[in-house]
Scaffold this active site. Structure first.
Site, PDB file in Angstrom:
ATOM      1  N   GLU A  52       0.927  -1.062   0.123  1.00 51.09           N
ATOM      2  CA  GLU A  52       0.101   0.003   0.061  1.00 51.09           C
ATOM      3  C   GLU A  52       1.000   1.286   0.098  1.00 51.09           C
ATOM      4  OE1 GLU A  52      -3.459   2.620   2.385  1.00 51.09           O
ATOM      5  OE2 GLU A  52      -2.464   0.950   3.429  1.00 51.09           O
ATOM      6  N   ASP A  77       5.224   4.717   3.840  1.00 53.54           N
ATOM      7  CA  ASP A  77       5.011   6.120   3.861  1.00 53.54           C
ATOM      8  C   ASP A  77       6.030   6.832   4.545  1.00 53.54           C
ATOM      9  OD1 ASP A  77       3.744   8.803   4.637  1.00 53.54           O
ATOM     10  OD2 ASP A  77       1.966   7.523   4.133  1.00 53.54           O
ATOM     11  N   ASP A 126      -3.095  12.261  -2.706  1.00 52.30           N
ATOM     12  CA  ASP A 126      -3.231  13.804  -2.798  1.00 52.30           C
ATOM     13  C   ASP A 126      -3.405  13.958  -4.510  1.00 52.30           C
ATOM     14  OD1 ASP A 126      -2.814  16.474  -3.594  1.00 52.30           O
ATOM     15  OD2 ASP A 126      -1.526  16.711  -1.950  1.00 52.30           O
ATOM     16  N   LYS A 130      -2.918  20.757  -9.599  1.00 50.80           N
ATOM     17  CA  LYS A 130      -2.354  22.003 -10.243  1.00 50.80           C
ATOM     18  C   LYS A 130      -1.452  21.328 -11.338  1.00 50.80           C
ATOM     19  CE  LYS A 130      -2.473  25.521  -6.995  1.00 50.80           C
ATOM     20  NZ  LYS A 130      -1.758  26.408  -5.899  1.00 50.80           N
ATOM     21  N   ASP A 162     -11.407   9.450  -3.479  1.00 51.45           N
ATOM     22  CA  ASP A 162     -12.364  10.336  -3.620  1.00 51.45           C
ATOM     23  C   ASP A 162     -12.569  11.429  -4.588  1.00 51.45           C
ATOM     24  OD1 ASP A 162     -10.185  11.559  -1.737  1.00 51.45           O
ATOM     25  OD2 ASP A 162     -11.713  13.006  -1.503  1.00 51.45           O
TER      26      ASP A 162
END
Length: 224
Positions: A52, A77, A126, A130, A162
């Site tokens: 993940e 992470d 994220d 932009k 999402d």
């Protein structure tokens, strides 16, 4: 989160047997001992290896490990104070099939050997909306080629988000580059045919999104 709390979590991570925090130098110099040996050295089995990426608090990694004891899971992470929660939960629940690595996604090919990984999950990244942030999107062409290096030939990719933008961007790129889309839906909780693994595990923030009637999207694909 306060700095004292962060330091406490960093220190506790050091005591967990399921947390690996190699230095950048150790990784890029190819002296990291578990590259190509995760199944044998860490998990002590030959079960499929699932990653993940950008695992945050590690909720999805722990959820997957709980549901699929016959697979090995690794949450990755750069923020160890975040995945501390997942690592601690795994220790408390005696989950031996989940681990966590503190490193950058850009260094994946130094941490895993070619064709060592069976499946990759990207959960709620994220979207980097932009245009100048395109290079940071976790499903851009460059990242996909990184993933391909460590995935087995028929390795599976999963994107759950999402962000309609991230969903649309990724789907367009996959079709444009000729990758194989196995499943795609822009609202998995309203689709009866959604894979169970996608709807059975919900992160803290995902539950909040659902309470706000925000659509959760999902794509499963193979990189060509």
């Amino acid at each position: 989160m306060g700095s004292k709390n962060k330091l406490k979590r960093f220190k506790e991570n050091e005591t967990f047997g399921n947390v690996f925090q190699p230095t950048r130098e150790e990784v890029v110099s190819n002296t990291f001992p578990f590259k190509g040996k995760w199944k044998q050295e860490v998990f002590k089995n030959d079960n499929p290896l699932v990653l993940e990426l950008g695992c945050g608090k590690g909720e999805y990694s722990v959820g997957l490990a709980t549901r699929y004891p016959d697979k090995n899971f690794i949450g990755i992470d750069i923020k160890g104070a975040r995945f501390w929660r997942g690592a601690k939960t795994a220790v408390e629940n005696g989950l031996s099939n989940v681990a966590f690595i503190r490193t950058q996604i850009e260094l994946l090919e130094y941490v895993f050997a070619a064709a060592e990984v069976d499946e990759i999950w990207i959960t709620f990244p994220d979207p980097q909306i932009k245009y100048k942030r395109t290079k940071h999107r976790m499903t851009n062409s460059e990242f996909l080629q990184r993933y391909k290096k460590i995935l087995k030939k028929d390795g599976i990719m999963n994107l759950k988000t999402d962000s309609e933008f991230m969903h649309g961007y990724t789907l367009g790129l996959l079709h444009g580059e000729g990758h194989e889309v196995l499943y795609a839906n822009h609202n998995v909780y309203k689709n009866e045919g959604a894979p169970e693994v996608v709807t059975a595990i919900q992160t803290f923030y995902e539950q909040q999104y659902l309470e706000q009637n925000k659509a959760i999207t999902y794509i499963q694909f193979k990189i060509k």
